[in-house]
Design a protein around this motif. Structure first.
Motif, PDB file in Angstrom:
ATOM      1  N   SER A 115       0.893  -1.388  -0.200  1.00  0.00           N
ATOM      2  CA  SER A 115       0.093   0.138   0.006  1.00  0.00           C
ATOM      3  C   SER A 115       0.811   1.336  -0.024  1.00  0.00           C
ATOM      4  O   SER A 115       0.276   2.329  -0.781  1.00  0.00           O
ATOM      5  CB  SER A 115      -1.013   0.035   1.244  1.00  0.00           C
ATOM      6  OG  SER A 115      -0.335   0.001   2.382  1.00  0.00           O
ATOM      7  N   THR A 128      -7.919   1.597  -3.599  1.00  0.00           N
ATOM      8  CA  THR A 128      -7.981   0.325  -3.021  1.00  0.00           C
ATOM      9  C   THR A 128      -8.108  -0.865  -4.025  1.00  0.00           C
ATOM     10  O   THR A 128      -9.014  -0.787  -5.058  1.00  0.00           O
ATOM     11  CB  THR A 128      -9.240   0.535  -2.168  1.00  0.00           C
ATOM     12  OG1 THR A 128      -8.937   1.506  -1.314  1.00  0.00           O
ATOM     13  CG2 THR A 128      -9.352  -0.874  -1.406  1.00  0.00           C
ATOM     14  N   GLY A 129      -7.457  -1.782  -3.832  1.00  0.00           N
ATOM     15  CA  GLY A 129      -7.486  -2.976  -4.474  1.00  0.00           C
ATOM     16  C   GLY A 129      -6.461  -2.799  -5.867  1.00  0.00           C
ATOM     17  O   GLY A 129      -6.740  -3.676  -6.908  1.00  0.00           O
ATOM     18  N   THR A 130      -5.913  -1.774  -6.224  1.00  0.00           N
ATOM     19  CA  THR A 130      -5.012  -1.693  -7.488  1.00  0.00           C
ATOM     20  C   THR A 130      -3.540  -1.493  -7.034  1.00  0.00           C
ATOM     21  O   THR A 130      -3.159  -1.318  -5.929  1.00  0.00           O
ATOM     22  CB  THR A 130      -5.511  -0.401  -8.130  1.00  0.00           C
ATOM     23  OG1 THR A 130      -4.998   0.662  -7.638  1.00  0.00           O
ATOM     24  CG2 THR A 130      -7.023  -0.511  -8.450  1.00  0.00           C
ATOM     25  N   PRO A 200      -5.532  -3.541 -11.528  1.00  0.00           N
ATOM     26  CA  PRO A 200      -6.108  -4.472 -10.546  1.00  0.00           C
ATOM     27  C   PRO A 200      -4.932  -5.553 -10.182  1.00  0.00           C
ATOM     28  O   PRO A 200      -4.302  -5.799 -10.976  1.00  0.00           O
ATOM     29  CB  PRO A 200      -7.347  -5.172 -11.222  1.00  0.00           C
ATOM     30  CG  PRO A 200      -7.866  -4.205 -12.379  1.00  0.00           C
ATOM     31  CD  PRO A 200      -6.722  -3.526 -12.835  1.00  0.00           C
ATOM     32  N   THR A 201      -4.892  -5.997  -8.889  1.00  0.00           N
ATOM     33  CA  THR A 201      -4.135  -6.691  -8.332  1.00  0.00           C
ATOM     34  C   THR A 201      -4.033  -8.262  -8.789  1.00  0.00           C
ATOM     35  O   THR A 201      -3.286  -9.034  -8.665  1.00  0.00           O
ATOM     36  CB  THR A 201      -3.726  -6.827  -6.923  1.00  0.00           C
ATOM     37  OG1 THR A 201      -5.110  -7.220  -6.362  1.00  0.00           O
ATOM     38  CG2 THR A 201      -3.418  -5.490  -6.324  1.00  0.00           C
ATOM     39  N   GLU A 202      -5.283  -8.589  -9.378  1.00  0.00           N
ATOM     40  CA  GLU A 202      -5.640  -9.842  -9.852  1.00  0.00           C
ATOM     41  C   GLU A 202      -6.113  -9.844 -11.281  1.00  0.00           C
ATOM     42  O   GLU A 202      -7.359  -9.881 -11.558  1.00  0.00           O
ATOM     43  CB  GLU A 202      -6.401 -10.715  -9.118  1.00  0.00           C
ATOM     44  CG  GLU A 202      -5.959 -10.940  -7.509  1.00  0.00           C
ATOM     45  CD  GLU A 202      -6.846 -11.926  -6.580  1.00  0.00           C
ATOM     46  OE1 GLU A 202      -7.649 -12.118  -7.248  1.00  0.00           O
ATOM     47  OE2 GLU A 202      -6.309 -12.151  -5.491  1.00  0.00           O
TER      48      GLU A 202
END
Length: 214
Positions: A115, A128-130, A200-202
């Motif tokens: 983060s 958030t989440g990226t 996006p992380t996934e």
């Protein structure tokens, strides 16, 4: 990338001056906030703030530690370099600390959390989440084997140009899964480097690169 991250902890912050006296000792420790592992084998350099010609080099052991004796009292800066930092686009970690006359100090070099990295690299584009993607765009050059063939990598980065990053975005709306292709275009710097934020992380991203026109 080559970012300089000012993170870490020391027993005392650097000050403008310190009373002269006996030299002190510095114990260096390290940790990767992401893997929770020490930075074994990292190269560290200690540079005096008051006299930049005073430089001490050391290599962290298997536990990510090192000790440097006989440092003159005063403010110092420790920089650490490691392959792990390069893969994160950090480059190096820098930590200011102070050596007290005849006393020891502990300096901790810390690889930032995910983060923290995203916030520092992407700023307001961080959500958030990226995460982010980074790299260097290089110019393909003809090979000796065939004038029409090109090497996949050259020694020279490609200044200017653009990198396009498309990915599949999945969202649940009103109980239904909606799919959309998100495309982001980012410029390439004069050093050939680029950063794509908001990824996006996934997900799977297929990068497309183009050099300057004309």
């Amino acid at each position: 990338m080559g970012f300089l991250v000012l993170l870490g902890a020391a027993q005392a912050h650097a000050q403008a001056s310190v009373s002269p006296g006996r030299p002190g000792r510095v114990d260096i420790t390290s940790v990767d906030s992401i893997t929770r592992l020490p930075l074994a084998g990292a190269s560290v350099r200690l540079v005096s703030v008051l006299d930049t010609t005073r430089v001490y080099d050391a290599t962290l052991d298997a536990r990510g530690r090192a000790r440097v004796d006989s440092l003159p009292a005063g403010p110092w800066v420790l920089t650490a370099r490691h392959a792990r930092l390069d893969t994160l686009g950090v480059g190096s970690v820098a930590v200011p600390f102070t050596v007290r006359a005849g006393r020891g100090a502990t300096v901790r070099a810390v690889v930032p959390s995910v983060s923290t990295l995203v916030a520092r690299v992407c700023g307001s584009a961080a959500t958030t989440g990226t995460g982010y993607l980074f790299g260097t765009l290089r110019r393909a050059v003809p090979t000796r084997a065939s004038p029409r063939a090109t090497a996949t990598v050259s020694a020279l980065p490609l200044g200017a140009g653009q990198v396009t990053a498309p990915w599949l975005d999945l969202r649940i709306k009103a109980g239904r899964v909606e799919r959309a292709i998100v495309t982001t275009d980012v410029p390439v710097g004069d050093d050939g480097r680029y950063v794509v934020c908001g990824v996006p992380t996934e997900t799977t991203v297929r990068l497309r690169a183009g050099g300057p026109q004309g």
